[in-house]
Design an enzyme around this catalytic site. Structure first.
Site, mmCIF file in Angstrom:
data_model
loop_
_atom_site.group_PDB
_atom_site.id
_atom_site.type_symbol
_atom_site.label_atom_id
_atom_site.label_comp_id
_atom_site.label_asym_id
_atom_site.label_seq_id
_atom_site.Cartn_x
_atom_site.Cartn_y
_atom_site.Cartn_z
ATOM 1 N N TYR A 43 0.850 -1.104 0.079
ATOM 2 C CA TYR A 43 0.019 0.119 0.041
ATOM 3 C C TYR A 43 0.848 1.240 -0.108
ATOM 4 O O TYR A 43 1.702 1.265 0.794
ATOM 5 C CB TYR A 43 -0.969 -0.026 1.239
ATOM 6 N N HIS A 45 -4.740 5.254 -2.764
ATOM 7 C CA HIS A 45 -6.147 5.916 -2.853
ATOM 8 C C HIS A 45 -5.512 7.378 -3.307
ATOM 9 O O HIS A 45 -4.447 7.920 -3.064
ATOM 10 C CB HIS A 45 -6.586 6.185 -1.464
#
Length: 181
Positions: free
Chosen positions: A85, A124
Site C-alpha cells: 500500500y 488512494h
C-alpha cells in the site's frame, strides 16, 4: 523549505541529480514538512512512528541534495493477500515533472519485484487529482474502485483506489498452450 516553493527556475537536465535517502529520526521533520505542503490530509504522530520502522518502504527524494518529496508504503495483509500500500508519494509542486515521482515509484516497483510475493500495489487518490491518476496509469495502475466519503475533512471527499496487479515471480507466464508432457 518555504523558499524552495518560491523557486521555479530548474537546472538543465544534465545538471540535476535525483537521489533517494532513508527516513531517520534526524530528518523525519523534513518528511512532515513535505507531507504538510503536498497533501491536503494531516498525518499524525503514529504515521511518522510507523514510517521510521518501514526501512526501504519509506524514502525521501532529493533534488540536487535538497529534500523535495517522499514516498511511504506499508505491507497490507488484509483480505488474505499480500499487497503493498502506497500511503504517500508526493513531490513539491515546483519540482514536479522532473522524474522525481518516477524515481520514487520505480523504487517501490523494484522492491515488490525483488520480493516476488506481493499480489499487487495499491493506493488512494482524490477523485479530482487527474495528474496523479494519469501518472499512475502510465505505470500500469488502473482504477478498481471508488470509495465515497473516504476523506473526512477535504472536498471532494471521494477517492479512487488505483491498483497494479503483479505476476508472481515464481510463476511462469504461459502463452496459452498447454505444457503437459
Amino acid at each position: 523549505l518555504d523558499s524552495l516553493l518560491q523557486e521555479t527556475k530548474m537546472p538543465s537536465a544534465d545538471m540535476r541529480r535525483i537521489d533517494l535517502g532513508d527516513v531517520t529520526p534526524h530528518n523525519i521533520k523534513l518528511l512532515r514538512k513535505v507531507n504538510t505542503v503536498v497533501f491536503p490530509v494531516i498525518y499524525h504522530d503514529r504515521f511518522y512512528k510507523d514510517v521510521l520502522d518501514a526501512g526501504e518502504l519509506a524514502k525521501l527524494a532529493y533534488y540536487n541534495d535538497i529534500v523535495v518529496g517522499a514516498v511511504c508504503c506499508r505491507v497490507d495483509l488484509s483480505q488474505g493477500t499480500r499487497k503493498l500500500y502506497i500511503m504517500t508519494l508526493g513531490c513539491l509542486a515546483p519540482y514536479r515533472r522532473q522524474g522525481i515521482g518516477t524515481k520514487m515509484l520505480q523504487h517501490v516497483l523494484d522492491i515488490v519485484q525483488k520480493d516476488g510475493n506481493f499480489t499487487s500495489i495499491f493506493l488512494h487518490v482524490q477523485v479530482n487529482n487527474d495528474s496523479a491518476i494519469e501518472f499512475y496509469k502510465k505505470f500500469g495502475f488502473s482504477i478498481v474502485e471508488t470509495k465515497e466519503q473516504y476523506y473526512k475533512k477535504i472536498e471532494p471527499a471521494d477517492a479512487h483506489v488505483l491498483e497494479k496487479y503483479l505476476v508472481p515471480a515464481n510463476k511462469s507466464i504461459s502463452n496459452g498452450v498447454g505444457n503437459s508432457h
